[in-house]
Structure formats: structure tokens, C-alpha cells
Design an enzyme around this catalytic site. Structure first.
Site, PDB file in Angstrom:
ATOM      1  N   ALA A  69       0.839  -1.198   0.000  1.00 30.33           N
ATOM      2  CA  ALA A  69       0.000   0.000   0.000  1.00 30.33           C
ATOM      3  C   ALA A  69       0.872   1.245   0.000  1.00 30.33           C
ATOM      4  O   ALA A  69       2.010   1.231   0.472  1.00 30.33           O
ATOM      5  CB  ALA A  69      -0.920   0.000   1.224  1.00 30.33           C
ATOM      6  N   ASP A  70       0.319   2.315  -0.530  1.00 33.89           N
ATOM      7  CA  ASP A  70       1.006   3.600  -0.494  1.00 33.89           C
ATOM      8  C   ASP A  70      -0.025   4.689  -0.284  1.00 33.89           C
ATOM      9  O   ASP A  70      -1.122   4.644  -0.867  1.00 33.89           O
ATOM     10  CB  ASP A  70       1.775   3.857  -1.794  1.00 33.89           C
ATOM     11  CG  ASP A  70       2.648   5.089  -1.685  1.00 33.89           C
ATOM     12  OD1 ASP A  70       3.615   5.057  -0.893  1.00 33.89           O
ATOM     13  OD2 ASP A  70       2.368   6.086  -2.366  1.00 33.89           O
TER      14      ASP A  70
END
Length: 197
Positions: A69-70
Site C-alpha cells: 500500500a502507499d
């Protein structure tokens, strides 16, 4: 076996709330927006690269799934990453003061032969902050290591006058989108109450 490719204790705590068993992998990738790269493309690419790096780390593990995830804060098409120091954090907060910004969180789930991704887009409005509020918040140390220089689940919650979107997405892992991804790959989720920070 599910693995979370993240060093973030917040993401680990959020994923645990879905009631799935998982391991963690620390990945190091270069986080830099390419010239002219749209913010959405950048956050999606970072999530894919983190998940991909994690998958390489567990190569050979049968049935391995890796979640990456970012999260990025975006204002006027500028991506606010993690502040370099206290002065940088204060500058970010002064620019966010009294304005509405976007928080984009991309979540990628990959296996040896499959990939899926979801994007959470939230809009966060800050009250007007005076210099004393900014200085006190920065002095507490909370902005460091956080996109945009703030933690919505911490002291910065008092700055937020409106949130349109996912609270957990702003924190770094949108739980509804993550749950849907896990279901796509056949992983069942439950519910585990508890704090996240």
C-alpha cells in the site's frame, strides 16, 4: 499465506482488524515521483512496487500473497510525502491550513500469477491553523514519518473540519477496499476490535 509489505505499524494494526493471519515483510524501494507523473499514477505505482518487492522476498513460498500500500497527500497536484525534518513538517501544515486536500491510498494484492488493486480517494479539510498550533503539533513529533506531516488518528484529528472518504484510508490502509481485495483472492475476513495506534 498473506504477507504485508510494510514497515508501518499503523498498517499492521489496521490489517489485524480484518481478522486475517499475516506475516510482515520490510521492503525498501525508491519512492520518487517521476517528472510529469500524475499523483494517482504515482501512488498506484508505489503500491504495486511494494507488493512486487515483497513477492520477490517470499519467492518459493507456495501460495504466497503479498499486500502493498502507499498513501500520499495531494494539494494543488503536489504530492506531500513524509517531512524531511521539523521545518518541512511545519511548512506542509501551513500549506494545508484552511484548505481541502486529497489523500490517495492505493492497495495492491499480488500472487505468483495474479494482481489486483484498489484506490481509495478521500478529501480532508483543515481548519485555519495559527503558528502556535503548528509549532506545538510539530514539537510533539507526530508529523515525522507520516505523509503530509500529520496523523488523522492522532493529535491532528482536531484540525479536521470535514472528511469525505475513508478514515482508515487516510491512516494508510482503507479497510473496506482491502477486505474486498482479500475476498477476491479467496481470503475470508472477520472482525477484531481494538485500537490502531
Amino acid at each position: 499465506m498473506l504477507h504485508l509489505a510494510s514497515k508501518s505499524p499503523r498498517r499492521r494494526a489496521l490489517l489485524a482488524r480484518l481478522g486475517v493471519a499475516f506475516g510482515t515483510i520490510d521492503v525498501d524501494i525508491r519512492e520518487a515521483r517521476a517528472p510529469g507523473e500524475p499523483a494517482e499514477d504515482y501512488v498506484r505505482r508505489m503500491a504495486r512496487e511494494k507488493a512486487g518487492a515483497g513477492l520477490l522476498a517470499v519467492a518459493g513460498v507456495p501460495g504466497a500473497l503479498v499486500l502493498g500500500a502507499d498513501t500520499e497527500v495531494v494539494l494543488d497536484d503536489e504530492v506531500f510525502g513524509k517531512p524531511a525534518d521539523a521545518a518541512d513538517a511545519a511548512g506542509m501544515l501551513r500549506r494545508l491550513s484552511g484548505r481541502t486536500h486529497e489523500v490517495l491510498t492505493a492497495v495492491s494484492l499480488v500472487s505468483a500469477g495474479r494482481e489486483a488493486q484498489r484506490l481509495s480517494r478521500s478529501r480532508v479539510t483543515f481548519a485555519a491553523l495559527d503558528d502556535g498550533q503548528v509549532a506545538a503539533y510539530v514539537a510533539g513529533g507526530e508529523p515525522m514519518g507520516r505523509a503530509g506531516g500529520y496523523a488523522i488518528q492522532g493529535g491532528a484529528e482536531r484540525f479536521v473540519t470535514r472528511l469525505d472518504g475513508s478514515f482508515s484510508g487516510v491512516m494508510g490502509l482503507p479497510l473496506h477496499d482491502t477486505m474486498l481485495l482479500l475476498h477476491e483472492f479467496g481470503l475470508r475476513t472477520g472482525f477484531r476490535p481494538g485500537g490502531t495506534d
